[in-house]
Design a protein around this motif. Structure first.
Motif, PDB file in Angstrom:
ATOM      1  N   CYS A 112       0.648  -1.353   0.058  1.00  0.00           N
ATOM      2  CA  CYS A 112      -0.027   0.055  -0.055  1.00  0.00           C
ATOM      3  C   CYS A 112       0.635   1.194   0.072  1.00  0.00           C
ATOM      4  N   SER A 113       0.606   2.118  -0.841  1.00  0.00           N
ATOM      5  CA  SER A 113       1.280   3.510  -0.955  1.00  0.00           C
ATOM      6  C   SER A 113       1.178   4.141   0.337  1.00  0.00           C
ATOM      7  N   LYS A 114      -0.005   4.167   1.111  1.00  0.00           N
ATOM      8  CA  LYS A 114       0.051   4.961   2.439  1.00  0.00           C
ATOM      9  C   LYS A 114       0.954   4.120   3.587  1.00  0.00           C
ATOM     10  N   TRP A 115       1.475   3.251   3.065  1.00  0.00           N
ATOM     11  CA  TRP A 115       2.656   2.782   4.053  1.00  0.00           C
ATOM     12  C   TRP A 115       3.865   3.821   4.359  1.00  0.00           C
ATOM     13  N   LYS A 116       4.008   4.564   3.125  1.00  0.00           N
ATOM     14  CA  LYS A 116       5.009   5.580   3.185  1.00  0.00           C
ATOM     15  C   LYS A 116       5.153   6.513   4.262  1.00  0.00           C
ATOM     16  N   GLN A 117       3.881   6.761   4.746  1.00  0.00           N
ATOM     17  CA  GLN A 117       3.522   7.476   6.006  1.00  0.00           C
ATOM     18  C   GLN A 117       4.212   7.007   7.292  1.00  0.00           C
ATOM     19  N   GLU A 118       4.492   5.934   7.221  1.00  0.00           N
ATOM     20  CA  GLU A 118       5.143   5.432   8.363  1.00  0.00           C
ATOM     21  C   GLU A 118       6.614   5.435   8.243  1.00  0.00           C
ATOM     22  N   ILE A 119       7.226   5.792   7.255  1.00  0.00           N
ATOM     23  CA  ILE A 119       8.680   5.760   7.164  1.00  0.00           C
ATOM     24  C   ILE A 119       9.135   7.265   6.923  1.00  0.00           C
ATOM     25  N   SER A 120      10.211   7.477   7.726  1.00  0.00           N
ATOM     26  CA  SER A 120      10.733   8.760   7.747  1.00  0.00           C
ATOM     27  C   SER A 120      11.429   9.203   6.445  1.00  0.00           C
ATOM     28  N   GLU A 121      11.406  10.526   6.029  1.00  0.00           N
ATOM     29  CA  GLU A 121      12.057  10.925   5.037  1.00  0.00           C
ATOM     30  C   GLU A 121      13.692  10.661   4.845  1.00  0.00           C
ATOM     31  N   GLU A 122      14.127  10.603   6.264  1.00  0.00           N
ATOM     32  CA  GLU A 122      15.441  10.298   6.150  1.00  0.00           C
ATOM     33  C   GLU A 122      15.735   8.840   5.855  1.00  0.00           C
ATOM     34  N   VAL A 123      15.186   7.954   6.275  1.00  0.00           N
ATOM     35  CA  VAL A 123      14.981   6.623   6.026  1.00  0.00           C
ATOM     36  C   VAL A 123      14.878   6.262   4.303  1.00  0.00           C
ATOM     37  N   ILE A 124      13.962   6.823   3.851  1.00  0.00           N
ATOM     38  CA  ILE A 124      13.554   6.821   2.499  1.00  0.00           C
ATOM     39  C   ILE A 124      14.784   7.080   1.825  1.00  0.00           C
TER      40      ILE A 124
END
Length: 432
Positions: free
Chosen positions: A358-370
């Motif tokens: 799910c694309s909404k899972w991106k909300q669980e990941i910090s920008e730094e980790v991405i």
């Protein structure tokens, strides 16, 4: 606590020492102790103490003690307390705490009380804390009580909590120390203490002397659970202690008051060697604690705290021993805990027959980790709506057929090692 400061009359009368902290003698004594000058300490105790069991005040922060004392700011603000620190000791406690054996012998020869504990700990306690075996032996020869508890409810054996205190523990047991004596607050035995701190030689000694291997403390923990939860030593020390305890018959699936088992603790502490040892003892890989938490959940929740210990090894071992994977609906929560460890995300992803990303899972990941793992997460989120490969579907079918025996049966298959590794999820974070 708020309100006005208490009246001086409401403060209990403090113990009156023979040598107050403000005296010149105590000042000189503290300086000599700080510099490790044994000769100077010995000279002071031989020539300037009032009597052999004199009470010496090394510290006192009681601001109420002197009428002329300057009142601390926190008292003026109304944040006062009735508690203060007064550190009392005796000449014998001081010498035994620092391992000054000859001075201790001098004091004992002049009938110093080997069991006096004005500060809460006796000379024997102090000697054990410092690991001073010669002082321990001397005190025991002069009648020190090997089972006397301190003000904190600990026996001398409980204070044998360093590798250097092994001889102290041996001497105590030779002079009648009770090997299964428990602390007053936590009900820990000496074996619990040794297990908590990774003291293998101490654990071996206590077991030889009859320590009860599955005795539980106040929290319902056995020494095995204590070792799996321990934080003081290196993992190899805890591994050897657990191996010793299991060999002597410790229950690997024992539960504490929260129904947590040794495997829960080992997973939460990131100790993959301990996890492997417990799994080899056929523990229940899917046992839940009182809150319904699985060992796999413990490993995932603490994974980033123990990233230096390669927690993905624990996750893979649990999965290869039949651990139930996280339900797909909770995968976003897994990303919240483990997004900084893509190896774990890949392991979990490859354990499903299919997983709808799910694309909404991106909300669980910090920008730094991405940004740090950009290639992996770009690939991961591109899998949304994709169909798994036939190769993966075959792997899933075989793993489901073997179940909890994957770790044992897959290495026996007459197939190349790279394929065995693929079946055992050894793929270095690949999303295959």
């Amino acid at each position: 606590m708020s309100g006005g400061p208490p009246s001086r009359e409401s403060i209990p009368q403090a113990c009156r020492p023979d040598h107050a902290v403000t005296s010149q003698f105590v000042g000189s004594l503290k300086c000599s102790l700080a510099s490790g000058d044994e000769k100077a300490v010995t000279e002071l105790l031989r020539t300037q103490i009032r009597h052999v069991d004199a009470i010496i005040e090394l510290n006192n922060d009681d601001w109420m003690k002197e009428p002329s004392a300057r009142i601390p700011p926190h008292v003026l603000l109304g944040l006062w307390t009735l508690e203060y620190t007064q550190e009392l000791t005796t000449p014998l406690c001081i010498t035994c705490a620092h391992g000054y054996t000859e001075c201790a012998r001098y004091l004992l020869h002049r009938r110093a009380d080997a069991n006096a504990a004005p500060g809460g700990r006796s000379p024997l306690h102090e000697a054990c804390i410092g690991g001073h075996g010669d002082c321990v032996q001397l005190l025991l020869e002069y009648g020190a009580n090997a089972n006397k508890k301190s003000e904190d409810g600990l026996s001398p054996l409980h204070y044998c909590n360093t590798n250097g205190s092994l001889r102290c523990a041996e001497l105590l047991l030779q002079h009648g120390a009770i090997v299964n004596q428990v602390t007053e607050d936590t009900q820990d035995t000496p074996l619990h203490v040794a297990a908590q701190l990774g003291l293998l030689s101490h654990a071996e000694l206590y077991l030889v002397r009859g320590a009860m291997i599955d005795l539980k403390n106040q929290e319902g923990e056995t020494p095995l659970s204590a070792a799996c939860r321990g934080k003081g030593g290196d993992e190899d020390s805890y591994l050897e202690i657990c191996r010793l305890l299991l060999k002597r018959g410790a229950d690997p699936d024992t539960q504490d008051q929260q129904e947590r088992r040794p495997l829960h603790h080992a997973c939460r502490e990131g100790k993959h060697k301990l996890v492997e040892l417990l799994l080899a003892a056929n523990v229940d890989v899917n046992a839940t604690d009182y809150s319904g938490v699985l060992p796999l959940s413990c490993a995932l929740q603490s994974a980033e705290l123990h990233c230096d210990k390669k927690p993905q090894i624990i996750v893979r071992s649990l999965l290869n021993h039949g651990a139930r994977c996280v339900c797909p609906e909770a995968f976003g929560k897994v990303l919240r805990y483990c997004s900084g460890l893509p190896e774990i995300i890949a392991l979990l992803y490859n354990s499903y027959i299919s997983l709808q990303v799910c694309s909404k899972w991106k909300q669980e990941i910090s920008e730094e980790v991405i940004q740090t793992h950009q290639y992996f997460y770009t690939r991961f989120f591109s899998l949304s709506g994709s169909i798994r490969s036939l190769q993966h579907l075959c792997r899933f079918a075989l793993r489901r057929h073997f179940g909890s025996r994957c770790h044992r049966l897959i290495p026996l298959l007459p197939i190349p090692k790279p394929i065995q590794d693929y079946l055992l999820l050894i793929n270095e974070g690949s999303l295959l």
